[in-house]
Motif scaffolding. Structure first.
Motif, PDB file in Angstrom:
ATOM      1  N   VAL A 131       1.035  -1.163   0.356  1.00  0.00           N
ATOM      2  CA  VAL A 131      -0.199   0.016   0.385  1.00  0.00           C
ATOM      3  C   VAL A 131       0.913   1.215  -0.236  1.00  0.00           C
ATOM      4  CG1 VAL A 131      -0.051   0.258   2.830  1.00  0.00           C
ATOM      5  CG2 VAL A 131      -1.704   2.024   1.001  1.00  0.00           C
ATOM      6  N   ASP A 132       0.752   2.166  -0.744  1.00  0.00           N
ATOM      7  CA  ASP A 132       1.277   3.663  -1.114  1.00  0.00           C
ATOM      8  C   ASP A 132       0.994   4.338  -0.102  1.00  0.00           C
ATOM      9  OD1 ASP A 132       3.090   2.626  -2.878  1.00  0.00           O
ATOM     10  OD2 ASP A 132       2.389   3.454  -4.496  1.00  0.00           O
ATOM     11  N   ILE A 133       1.462   4.744   0.673  1.00  0.00           N
ATOM     12  CA  ILE A 133       0.937   5.884   1.859  1.00  0.00           C
ATOM     13  C   ILE A 133       1.646   7.490   1.268  1.00  0.00           C
ATOM     14  CG2 ILE A 133       0.189   6.264   4.039  1.00  0.00           C
ATOM     15  CD1 ILE A 133       0.156   3.634   4.682  1.00  0.00           C
ATOM     16  N   THR A 134       1.024   8.695   1.606  1.00  0.00           N
ATOM     17  CA  THR A 134       1.991   9.613   0.599  1.00  0.00           C
ATOM     18  C   THR A 134       1.409  10.196   2.864  1.00  0.00           C
ATOM     19  OG1 THR A 134       0.564   9.736  -0.895  1.00  0.00           O
ATOM     20  CG2 THR A 134       1.806  11.967   0.008  1.00  0.00           C
ATOM     21  N   PHE A 135       3.231  10.699   3.039  1.00  0.00           N
ATOM     22  CA  PHE A 135       3.366  11.231   4.228  1.00  0.00           C
ATOM     23  C   PHE A 135       3.739  13.085   3.619  1.00  0.00           C
ATOM     24  CE2 PHE A 135       3.583   6.581   5.412  1.00  0.00           C
ATOM     25  CZ  PHE A 135       2.679   6.645   6.339  1.00  0.00           C
ATOM     26  N   ARG A 136       3.312  13.462   4.784  1.00  0.00           N
ATOM     27  CA  ARG A 136       3.666  15.447   4.685  1.00  0.00           C
ATOM     28  C   ARG A 136       5.027  15.316   4.240  1.00  0.00           C
ATOM     29  NH1 ARG A 136       1.875  18.863   7.472  1.00  0.00           N
ATOM     30  NH2 ARG A 136       0.926  17.438   9.035  1.00  0.00           N
ATOM     31  N   THR A 137       6.365  14.207   4.720  1.00  0.00           N
ATOM     32  CA  THR A 137       7.820  14.697   3.466  1.00  0.00           C
ATOM     33  C   THR A 137       7.997  13.815   2.674  1.00  0.00           C
ATOM     34  OG1 THR A 137       8.476  12.760   5.107  1.00  0.00           O
ATOM     35  CG2 THR A 137       8.216  15.731   5.575  1.00  0.00           C
ATOM     36  N   GLU A 138       6.916  12.744   2.476  1.00  0.00           N
ATOM     37  CA  GLU A 138       7.517  11.902   1.785  1.00  0.00           C
ATOM     38  C   GLU A 138       6.670  10.368   1.480  1.00  0.00           C
ATOM     39  OE1 GLU A 138      11.250   9.261   2.366  1.00  0.00           O
ATOM     40  OE2 GLU A 138      10.509   9.599   4.802  1.00  0.00           O
ATOM     41  N   THR A 139       6.160   9.901   0.379  1.00  0.00           N
ATOM     42  CA  THR A 139       5.201   8.535  -0.189  1.00  0.00           C
ATOM     43  C   THR A 139       6.346   7.525   0.127  1.00  0.00           C
ATOM     44  OG1 THR A 139       4.466   9.972  -1.414  1.00  0.00           O
ATOM     45  CG2 THR A 139       4.091   7.641  -1.614  1.00  0.00           C
ATOM     46  N   LYS A 140       5.601   6.164   0.584  1.00  0.00           N
ATOM     47  CA  LYS A 140       6.419   5.767   1.842  1.00  0.00           C
ATOM     48  C   LYS A 140       5.414   4.273   0.889  1.00  0.00           C
ATOM     49  CE  LYS A 140       9.747   5.996   4.058  1.00  0.00           C
ATOM     50  NZ  LYS A 140      10.991   5.340   3.800  1.00  0.00           N
ATOM     51  N   THR A 141       5.253   3.225   0.734  1.00  0.00           N
ATOM     52  CA  THR A 141       4.744   1.580   0.243  1.00  0.00           C
ATOM     53  C   THR A 141       5.511   0.489   1.968  1.00  0.00           C
ATOM     54  OG1 THR A 141       5.469   2.288  -2.228  1.00  0.00           O
ATOM     55  CG2 THR A 141       5.267   0.289  -1.342  1.00  0.00           C
ATOM     56  N   LEU A 142       4.413   0.435   2.298  1.00  0.00           N
ATOM     57  CA  LEU A 142       4.534  -0.316   2.933  1.00  0.00           C
ATOM     58  C   LEU A 142       3.495  -1.451   2.489  1.00  0.00           C
ATOM     59  CD1 LEU A 142       3.211   2.538   5.273  1.00  0.00           C
ATOM     60  CD2 LEU A 142       6.184   1.590   5.384  1.00  0.00           C
ATOM     61  N   VAL A 143       3.846  -2.602   4.018  1.00  0.00           N
ATOM     62  CA  VAL A 143       2.764  -4.081   3.400  1.00  0.00           C
ATOM     63  C   VAL A 143       1.655  -3.561   4.672  1.00  0.00           C
ATOM     64  CG1 VAL A 143       4.801  -5.778   3.461  1.00  0.00           C
ATOM     65  CG2 VAL A 143       3.708  -4.902   5.705  1.00  0.00           C
ATOM     66  N   HIS A 144       0.640  -4.672   4.168  1.00  0.00           N
ATOM     67  CA  HIS A 144      -0.647  -4.249   4.571  1.00  0.00           C
ATOM     68  C   HIS A 144      -1.580  -5.453   4.888  1.00  0.00           C
ATOM     69  CE1 HIS A 144      -3.383  -3.494   1.276  1.00  0.00           C
ATOM     70  NE2 HIS A 144      -3.284  -3.802   1.313  1.00  0.00           N
ATOM     71  N   GLY A 145      -2.625  -6.053   5.439  1.00  0.00           N
ATOM     72  CA  GLY A 145      -2.667  -7.701   5.048  1.00  0.00           C
ATOM     73  C   GLY A 145      -2.403  -8.624   5.815  1.00  0.00           C
ATOM     74  N   ARG A 146      -1.207  -8.623   6.311  1.00  0.00           N
ATOM     75  CA  ARG A 146      -0.716  -9.962   7.139  1.00  0.00           C
ATOM     76  C   ARG A 146      -1.012  -9.988   8.227  1.00  0.00           C
ATOM     77  NH1 ARG A 146       4.336  -9.209   3.905  1.00  0.00           N
ATOM     78  NH2 ARG A 146       4.249  -9.121   2.234  1.00  0.00           N
ATOM     79  N   GLY A 147      -2.481  -9.593   8.765  1.00  0.00           N
ATOM     80  CA  GLY A 147      -2.382 -10.400   9.700  1.00  0.00           C
ATOM     81  C   GLY A 147      -4.219 -11.741   9.982  1.00  0.00           C
ATOM     82  N   GLY A 148      -3.651 -12.038   8.869  1.00  0.00           N
ATOM     83  CA  GLY A 148      -4.669 -13.666   8.288  1.00  0.00           C
ATOM     84  C   GLY A 148      -4.217 -14.448   9.271  1.00  0.00           C
ATOM     85  N   ALA A 149      -5.497 -15.449   9.691  1.00  0.00           N
ATOM     86  CA  ALA A 149      -5.921 -16.026  10.176  1.00  0.00           C
ATOM     87  C   ALA A 149      -4.525 -17.946   9.922  1.00  0.00           C
ATOM     88  CB  ALA A 149      -6.991 -17.094  10.140  1.00  0.00           C
ATOM     89  N   PRO A 150      -4.838 -17.712   8.804  1.00  0.00           N
ATOM     90  CA  PRO A 150      -3.529 -19.241   8.196  1.00  0.00           C
ATOM     91  C   PRO A 150      -2.533 -18.557   8.971  1.00  0.00           C
ATOM     92  CG  PRO A 150      -4.068 -17.993   6.625  1.00  0.00           C
ATOM     93  CD  PRO A 150      -4.792 -16.870   6.999  1.00  0.00           C
ATOM     94  N   ALA A 151      -1.422 -18.100   9.444  1.00  0.00           N
ATOM     95  CA  ALA A 151      -0.141 -17.611   9.867  1.00  0.00           C
ATOM     96  C   ALA A 151      -0.626 -18.231  11.453  1.00  0.00           C
ATOM     97  CB  ALA A 151       0.002 -15.951   9.694  1.00  0.00           C
ATOM     98  N   GLU A 152      -1.528 -18.013  12.077  1.00  0.00           N
ATOM     99  CA  GLU A 152      -1.301 -18.606  13.834  1.00  0.00           C
ATOM    100  C   GLU A 152      -1.789 -19.903  13.826  1.00  0.00           C
ATOM    101  OE1 GLU A 152      -2.298 -14.087  15.234  1.00  0.00           O
ATOM    102  OE2 GLU A 152      -3.691 -15.544  15.116  1.00  0.00           O
ATOM    103  N   LYS A 153      -3.096 -20.452  12.819  1.00  0.00           N
ATOM    104  CA  LYS A 153      -4.302 -21.303  13.671  1.00  0.00           C
ATOM    105  C   LYS A 153      -2.799 -22.767  13.183  1.00  0.00           C
ATOM    106  CE  LYS A 153      -8.723 -21.143  12.738  1.00  0.00           C
ATOM    107  NZ  LYS A 153      -9.474 -20.652  11.223  1.00  0.00           N
ATOM    108  N   PRO A 154      -1.780 -22.842  12.348  1.00  0.00           N
ATOM    109  CA  PRO A 154      -1.078 -23.904  12.145  1.00  0.00           C
ATOM    110  C   PRO A 154       0.405 -24.372  13.193  1.00  0.00           C
ATOM    111  CG  PRO A 154      -1.559 -22.830  10.509  1.00  0.00           C
ATOM    112  CD  PRO A 154      -1.849 -22.111  10.973  1.00  0.00           C
ATOM    113  N   ALA A 155       0.208 -23.073  13.469  1.00  0.00           N
ATOM    114  CA  ALA A 155       0.322 -22.699  14.982  1.00  0.00           C
ATOM    115  C   ALA A 155       0.306 -23.470  16.306  1.00  0.00           C
ATOM    116  CB  ALA A 155       1.916 -21.972  14.733  1.00  0.00           C
ATOM    117  N   PHE A 156      -0.477 -23.989  16.459  1.00  0.00           N
ATOM    118  CA  PHE A 156      -1.157 -24.076  17.770  1.00  0.00           C
ATOM    119  C   PHE A 156      -1.526 -25.657  17.387  1.00  0.00           C
ATOM    120  CE2 PHE A 156      -1.166 -20.785  20.716  1.00  0.00           C
ATOM    121  CZ  PHE A 156      -1.175 -20.309  19.861  1.00  0.00           C
TER     122      PHE A 156
END
Ligand SMILES: [Zn+2]
Length: 194
Positions: A131-156
């Protein structure tokens, strides 16, 4: 400079004294001093303007300086417009509901984000998990949507299933005992030795 005339005095660089000294004007060409006589050593030579007292260069540079100043002020106005446009864009968005940035959340274009490092910004583009986010001084490309359940369930659950599985079946290794039965039978069938 128009006051200079033959017989008058002018500060000039003396070629013999190597100093800026008072000279008597001997000859002029138009408004320019052509020849001078040093009041100190009495030698006469071509006129050399005293350093820093140059007449003609200063008059021409002052006019160019004025034009430069006007052009630079125009550039300053442009820079200010860019800053204002960010503020205006942000003001048009829902800043009251600004979201704290987290890579686990999923964002949409125009959402206002509060980032702990970059401050307040707004989403300008979404590309998959970036996701591209424009801040006051610059535009940053950041990750999002990484909170999915599949990453946690197999661990338990899988570790628990595997822990109980092997413990329930210790028997299979004993399948190697049947050869002992055949050897016992062999004992009974070994009278040839006695
Ligand atoms: Zn001199």
């Amino acid at each position: 400079m128009a006051t200079h005339k033959v017989g008058g005095e002018v500060d000039a660089q003396c070629t013999r004294c190597k100093l800026t000294l008072a000279h008597t004007i001997l000859a002029m060409v138009g408004t320019k001093i052509a020849r001078v006589r040093c009041n100190t050593c009495g030698g006469d030579h071509a006129y050399r303007a005293a350093p820093g007292v140059t007449d003609r260069p200063s008059s021409s540079s002052s006019s160019s300086r004025a034009s430069r100043a006007s052009s630079s002020s125009a550039a300053t106005t442009k820079a200010e417009k860019i800053i204002i446009s960010f503020e205006e864009q942000l003001a048009g968005k829902d800043t009251a509901n600004a979201l704290k940035y987290s890579p686990k959340d999923t964002y949409q274009v125009d959402q206002v984000i509060q980032h702990p490092t970059f401050g307040t910004g707004f989403v300008t583009a979404v590309r998959g998990d970036k996701v591209d986010i424009t801040f006051r001084t610059e535009t940053k490309t950041l990750v999002h949507g990484r909170g999915g359940a599949p990453a946690e369930k197999p661990a338990f659950s899988p570790p628990n299933a595997r822990a109980t599985g092997p413990a329930d079946k210790p028997l299979p290794p004993q399948a190697s005992e049947p050869p002992a039965d055949s050897s016992a039978g062999g004992e009974g069938a070994a009278p040839t030795e006695g």
